[in-house]
Write an enzyme that holds these catalytic residues in place. Structure first.
Site, short mmCIF file in Angstrom:
data_model
loop_
_atom_site.label_atom_id
_atom_site.label_comp_id
_atom_site.label_asym_id
_atom_site.label_seq_id
_atom_site.Cartn_x
_atom_site.Cartn_y
_atom_site.Cartn_z
N LYS A 240 0.84 -1.21 0.00
CA LYS A 240 0.00 0.00 0.00
C LYS A 240 0.86 1.24 0.00
O LYS A 240 0.59 2.21 -0.73
CB LYS A 240 -0.94 -0.02 1.23
CG LYS A 240 -2.05 -1.06 1.12
CD LYS A 240 -2.81 -1.24 2.42
CE LYS A 240 -3.80 -2.41 2.29
NZ LYS A 240 -4.53 -2.71 3.52
N GLN B 139 -4.33 -1.27 9.58
CA GLN B 139 -4.26 -2.60 8.99
C GLN B 139 -4.87 -3.65 9.93
O GLN B 139 -4.57 -3.67 11.12
CB GLN B 139 -2.79 -2.95 8.68
CG GLN B 139 -2.60 -4.27 7.98
CD GLN B 139 -3.23 -4.31 6.59
OE1 GLN B 139 -3.18 -3.34 5.83
NE2 GLN B 139 -3.84 -5.44 6.25
N ASP C 143 -10.78 3.06 4.14
CA ASP C 143 -11.13 1.64 4.02
C ASP C 143 -12.65 1.45 3.95
O ASP C 143 -13.13 0.38 3.59
CB ASP C 143 -10.59 0.84 5.21
CG ASP C 143 -9.32 0.07 4.86
OD1 ASP C 143 -9.07 -0.16 3.66
OD2 ASP C 143 -8.58 -0.31 5.79
#
Ligand code: NAD
Length: 288
Positions: free
Chosen positions: A54, A98, A121
């Site tokens: 990422k 994460q 997200d």
């Protein structure tokens, strides 16, 4: 007839190229330096690879990234305190924590601590709620957003289509089902308690498999001509990856199919960058 392969790797490269141009334009014309904060707690090797990918994708697109690593024994309070600082920092447009988190940290508490506008997200309950209301302001979870892009690129008709989503997780299955519903498909969500998966699949024009069980969907379960999207990522004993769909037999029956790797996976990262740029534009009131 062999199915058309929906090449997520190529589409992802195209999207990322477009995003890089947008990021440059935001910097040059508007003085905005798009920035994503990526937080990781602990040493989970798979998570570390995901985070590195990422961060690298951000760099390639010209997005500034803050890669923040926290020890496995970091307290929830300390993590929440850092998220609060990042929420208040106007130079940071997106915040990603994460997953998975260590057991002593409550995932939902952490995800909901992220400012809704910076929730790239799309896991915050408010963004999930907005999606269920078909609100264009919703920040949409990256993997389902990537699947919708692949379906659009392939010219798949969603309105009136019978779609089966296998998996009901908050991060893939549910938002996927919501997006397809909003697009006019008739959606069935199958899951671990579904009695006869094959019976549902036989009717499906579109199948999205998001389970985490290697090759559980086989060609004989599919309706001829179905479009098959394989979200699953499973590590085989030989170290290679495979999806939730048995590619060889499904490709004989489907009209279009995503490979694993090289299908949905690359789209997820592209959509993370897209969400970050969208977040920056909204926070600065810029329309492109
Ligand atoms: P999850 O474990 O949270 O959810 C799995 C779902 O599958 C559950 O809802 C469960 O009810 C359902 N399920 C389990 N067994 C089943 C069965 N026999 N029949 C039907 N349904 C069954 O997983 P997740 O986070 O939603 O991820 C699903 C898969 O997608 C995993 O392989 C994951 O690695 C992969 N994934 C890929 C990407 C990507 O970028 N390609 C992103 C996220 C997740």
């Amino acid at each position: 007839m062999a199915a058309r392969v929906l090449d997520g790797k190529a589409r992802s490269a195209q999207v990322r190229g477009e995003i890089a141009k947008t990021v440059a334009a935001l910097r040059d014309k508007h003085g905005i330096e798009v920035c994503l904060a990526v937080l990781i707690v602990g040493e989970d090797p798979a998570s570390q690879v995901y985070v590195r990918n990422k961060v690298a994708a951000c760099e390639q697109a010209g997005i500034r990234s803050l890669h923040e690593r926290f020890a496995a024994d970091t307290t929830q309070q300390a993590l929440l305190a850092r998220i609060a600082e990042l929420n208040a920092d106007a130079s940071v447009h997106g915040i990603l924590v994460q997953l998975p988190l260590p057991a002593h940290i409550d995932r939902q508490t952490v995800l909901e601590a992220i400012a809704v506008a910076k929730d790239v997200d799309g896991f915050h309950a408010e963004n999930a709620g907005r999606l269920s209301h078909n609100d264009p302001a919703a920040m949409v979870a990256c993997t389902p957003r990537g699947v919708m892009d692949l379906l659009a690129q392939a010219g798949v008709t969603l309105q009136g289509a019978e779609a089966v989503v296998i998996g009901r997780s908050d991060i893939v299955g549910k938002p996927m089902a919501m997006l397809l519903t909003n697009a006019g498909a008739t959606v069935t969500v199958c899951h671990s308690k579904t009695r006869d998966l094959a019976a549902h699949l036989r009717r499906a024009d579109i199948v999205v498999a998001a389970v985490g069980k290697p090759r559980m969907v086989t060609g004989e379960m599919l309706k001829p001509g179905a479009v098959v999207i394989d979200v699953g990522i499973n590590r085989q004993p030989d170290g290679k990856l495979c999806g939730d769909v048995d590619y060889a037999s499904a490709a004989e029956v489907a009209s279009a199919i995503t490979p694993v790797p090289g299908g949905v996976g690359p789209m997820t990262i592209a959509m993370l960058l897209a969400n970050t740029v969208d977040a920056a534009c909204r926070q600065h009131g810029v329309t492109l």
